[in-house]
Write a protein that holds these residues in place. Structure first.
Motif, mmCIF file in Angstrom:
data_model
loop_
_atom_site.group_PDB
_atom_site.id
_atom_site.type_symbol
_atom_site.label_atom_id
_atom_site.label_comp_id
_atom_site.label_asym_id
_atom_site.label_seq_id
_atom_site.Cartn_x
_atom_site.Cartn_y
_atom_site.Cartn_z
ATOM 1 N N ASP A 139 0.832 -1.208 0.000
ATOM 2 C CA ASP A 139 0.000 0.000 0.000
ATOM 3 C C ASP A 139 0.866 1.257 0.000
ATOM 4 O OD1 ASP A 139 -2.159 -1.713 0.180
ATOM 5 O OD2 ASP A 139 -2.396 -1.462 2.352
ATOM 6 N N GLN A 140 0.512 2.216 -0.842
ATOM 7 C CA GLN A 140 1.184 3.519 -0.941
ATOM 8 C C GLN A 140 2.662 3.378 -1.316
ATOM 9 O OE1 GLN A 140 0.357 6.018 2.502
ATOM 10 N NE2 GLN A 140 -1.811 6.123 1.971
ATOM 11 N N SER A 141 2.991 2.341 -2.076
ATOM 12 C CA SER A 141 4.385 2.138 -2.485
ATOM 13 C C SER A 141 4.738 2.886 -3.761
ATOM 14 C CB SER A 141 4.657 0.645 -2.690
ATOM 15 O OG SER A 141 3.812 0.104 -3.697
ATOM 16 N N ALA A 142 3.722 3.455 -4.437
ATOM 17 C CA ALA A 142 3.947 4.203 -5.673
ATOM 18 C C ALA A 142 3.543 5.652 -5.445
ATOM 19 C CB ALA A 142 3.158 3.588 -6.826
ATOM 20 N N VAL A 143 4.487 6.474 -5.070
ATOM 21 C CA VAL A 143 4.232 7.896 -4.825
ATOM 22 C C VAL A 143 4.330 8.634 -6.170
ATOM 23 C CG1 VAL A 143 4.873 9.899 -3.444
ATOM 24 C CG2 VAL A 143 5.333 7.582 -2.580
ATOM 25 N N ALA A 144 3.423 9.553 -6.422
ATOM 26 C CA ALA A 144 3.446 10.275 -7.699
ATOM 27 C C ALA A 144 2.914 11.686 -7.522
ATOM 28 C CB ALA A 144 2.624 9.543 -8.759
ATOM 29 N N GLY A 145 3.514 12.605 -8.244
ATOM 30 C CA GLY A 145 3.024 13.977 -8.268
ATOM 31 C C GLY A 145 1.976 14.145 -9.360
ATOM 32 N N ALA A 146 1.608 15.379 -9.603
ATOM 33 C CA ALA A 146 0.631 15.677 -10.651
ATOM 34 C C ALA A 146 1.212 15.337 -12.018
ATOM 35 C CB ALA A 146 0.237 17.146 -10.595
ATOM 36 N N ILE A 147 0.351 14.908 -12.940
ATOM 37 C CA ILE A 147 0.781 14.549 -14.288
ATOM 38 C C ILE A 147 0.798 15.798 -15.166
ATOM 39 C CG2 ILE A 147 0.189 13.224 -16.350
ATOM 40 C CD1 ILE A 147 -1.079 11.157 -14.455
ATOM 41 N N ARG A 148 1.934 16.021 -15.807
ATOM 42 C CA ARG A 148 2.061 17.152 -16.731
ATOM 43 C C ARG A 148 1.842 16.630 -18.154
ATOM 44 N NH1 ARG A 148 3.916 22.261 -16.217
ATOM 45 N NH2 ARG A 148 4.571 21.769 -14.074
ATOM 46 N N PRO A 149 0.791 17.108 -18.843
ATOM 47 C CA PRO A 149 0.504 16.611 -20.190
ATOM 48 C C PRO A 149 1.637 16.900 -21.175
ATOM 49 C CG PRO A 149 -1.390 17.791 -19.298
ATOM 50 C CD PRO A 149 -0.229 18.062 -18.380
ATOM 51 N N VAL A 150 1.728 16.055 -22.187
ATOM 52 C CA VAL A 150 2.742 16.223 -23.226
ATOM 53 C C VAL A 150 2.654 17.606 -23.854
ATOM 54 C CG1 VAL A 150 3.395 15.427 -25.535
ATOM 55 C CG2 VAL A 150 2.963 13.769 -23.710
ATOM 56 N N ALA A 151 1.450 18.144 -23.981
ATOM 57 C CA ALA A 151 1.274 19.470 -24.581
ATOM 58 C C ALA A 151 2.027 20.546 -23.809
ATOM 59 C CB ALA A 151 -0.216 19.819 -24.651
ATOM 60 N N LEU A 152 2.283 20.303 -22.516
ATOM 61 C CA LEU A 152 2.968 21.296 -21.685
ATOM 62 C C LEU A 152 4.462 21.019 -21.518
ATOM 63 C CD1 LEU A 152 0.379 21.810 -18.786
ATOM 64 C CD2 LEU A 152 0.675 23.152 -20.886
ATOM 65 N N CYS A 153 4.884 19.751 -21.694
ATOM 66 C CA CYS A 153 6.286 19.432 -21.414
ATOM 67 C C CYS A 153 6.991 18.694 -22.536
ATOM 68 C CB CYS A 153 6.398 18.624 -20.119
ATOM 69 S SG CYS A 153 5.689 16.962 -20.193
ATOM 70 N N GLY A 154 6.283 18.327 -23.602
ATOM 71 C CA GLY A 154 6.918 17.550 -24.654
ATOM 72 C C GLY A 154 7.277 16.164 -24.145
ATOM 73 N N HIS A 155 8.346 15.600 -24.703
ATOM 74 C CA HIS A 155 8.818 14.281 -24.291
ATOM 75 C C HIS A 155 10.258 14.420 -23.801
ATOM 76 C CE1 HIS A 155 5.326 12.154 -25.889
ATOM 77 N NE2 HIS A 155 5.404 12.920 -26.959
ATOM 78 N N PRO A 156 10.453 14.547 -22.487
ATOM 79 C CA PRO A 156 11.798 14.776 -21.953
ATOM 80 C C PRO A 156 12.742 13.610 -22.249
ATOM 81 C CG PRO A 156 10.101 15.220 -20.297
ATOM 82 C CD PRO A 156 9.431 14.518 -21.435
ATOM 83 N N VAL A 157 13.893 13.921 -22.788
ATOM 84 C CA VAL A 157 14.910 12.900 -23.057
ATOM 85 C C VAL A 157 16.204 13.170 -22.277
ATOM 86 C CG1 VAL A 157 13.997 12.328 -25.324
ATOM 87 C CG2 VAL A 157 15.710 14.131 -25.112
ATOM 88 N N ALA A 158 16.305 14.354 -21.726
ATOM 89 C CA ALA A 158 17.467 14.734 -20.918
ATOM 90 C C ALA A 158 16.997 15.728 -19.874
ATOM 91 C CB ALA A 158 18.571 15.335 -21.786
ATOM 92 N N GLY A 159 17.760 15.846 -18.816
ATOM 93 C CA GLY A 159 17.411 16.758 -17.738
ATOM 94 C C GLY A 159 17.644 16.115 -16.391
ATOM 95 N N ARG A 160 17.826 16.945 -15.398
ATOM 96 C CA ARG A 160 18.151 16.470 -14.058
ATOM 97 C C ARG A 160 16.983 15.734 -13.422
ATOM 98 N NH1 ARG A 160 18.669 19.971 -8.776
ATOM 99 N NH2 ARG A 160 19.905 18.606 -7.416
ATOM 100 N N ILE A 161 17.296 14.629 -12.752
ATOM 101 C CA ILE A 161 16.348 13.906 -11.907
ATOM 102 C C ILE A 161 17.015 13.777 -10.541
ATOM 103 C CG2 ILE A 161 17.176 11.723 -12.926
ATOM 104 C CD1 ILE A 161 14.447 10.505 -12.175
ATOM 105 N N TRP A 162 16.302 14.190 -9.480
ATOM 106 C CA TRP A 162 16.976 14.328 -8.189
ATOM 107 C C TRP A 162 16.025 14.059 -7.026
ATOM 108 C CZ3 TRP A 162 14.736 18.001 -5.058
ATOM 109 C CH2 TRP A 162 13.892 18.929 -5.702
ATOM 110 N N LEU A 163 16.619 13.800 -5.862
ATOM 111 C CA LEU A 163 15.833 13.623 -4.641
ATOM 112 C C LEU A 163 16.677 13.999 -3.436
ATOM 113 C CD1 LEU A 163 13.273 11.042 -3.646
ATOM 114 C CD2 LEU A 163 15.275 11.184 -2.167
ATOM 115 N N THR A 164 16.037 14.701 -2.487
ATOM 116 C CA THR A 164 16.675 15.002 -1.204
ATOM 117 C C THR A 164 15.828 14.422 -0.085
ATOM 118 O OG1 THR A 164 15.534 17.125 -0.861
ATOM 119 C CG2 THR A 164 17.599 17.169 -2.125
#
Length: 233
Positions: A139-164
């Protein structure tokens, strides 16, 4: 048709820039899709490209998310809960045996996610060659934020992915380091199961996974996609 009891509600996630919500069907995850993470997990053949990434699943109702700070329950039966920040693909259409060229057209949008793992339970299951579903699909093992549609972000192929965790850096990588790219992931997965609108795909995590405890605050992000904050309670 008469049902024995009312159907359980469908898990949903908010959509950036819309009052609509995204209904979640199934959750698929790609294992060890970053070479540095494969190395830290001791999977050297995979890190060197001699083995393809593999897939595992979580129940659709394992998702917990939204906007603002997300409250995530620390699961039972573990003393070693780990975080894994990932970019999540949200499908708006489906198909089977989809080509790589066609796969990108199935995508509705992207989100920031955290795959939680009961690492001690997983290790014991691996030692005995047992399935390790319960180390990943609780239960609750898949945390997710809001979904950003492709129309707003395209298809990311590079860029920072991070966590603190509590403001201290834990994971810091780049989407370009994914061994399997998004379209390849979608196409390959569609040869194993028929994909449908509502499916989520967690695309793998960079190195730096580690333990978290009750009270920890996790902040994660993917350039061009968004950020999320989760508190372990």
């Amino acid at each position: 048709m008469s049902l024995v009891f009312p159907p359980h509600p469908v898990a949903t996630l908010p959509v950036v820039g819309s009052g609509q919500r995204f209904p979640v069907r199934r959750i698929f995850c790609v294992g060890r899709n970053y070479a540095d993470h494969a190395r830290e997990m001791g999977a050297l053949d995979q890190a060197e490209g001699r083995e393809p990434p593999f897939f595992f699943t979580k129940p659709g109702d394992a998702v917990v998310g939204g906007e603002g700070e997300i409250s995530v329950a620390y699961p039972p039966q573990t003393n070693n809960l780990h975080h894994e920040v990932e970019m999540v693909v949200a499908l708006g259409a489906g198909g089977a045996n989809v080509t790589v060229d066609a796969a990108i057209g199935l995508i509705f949008g992207y989100a920031v996610g955290i795959d939680l793992t009961r690492r001690d339970m997983q290790a014991k299951a691996k030692e005995k060659s047992h399935p390790w579903d319960m180390s990943k699909g609780f239960d609750q093992s898949a945390v997710a934020g809001a979904i950003r549609p492709v129309a707003l972000c395209g298809h990311p192929v590079a860029g920072r992915i991070w966590l603190t965790v509590n403001g201290q850096p834990r994971q810091d990588g780049d989407l370009s380091a994914m061994m399997w790219k998004v379209a390849e992931i979608v196409a390959n997965l569609s040869t194993l199961v028929r994909l449908e609108a509502g499916d989520l795909i967690y695309t793998g995590t960079p190195a730096g996974v580690g333990p978290i405890v009750r009270g920890d605050v996790l902040d994660g992000g993917v350039d061009g996609v968004g950020t999320l904050r989760a508190r372990i309670v």
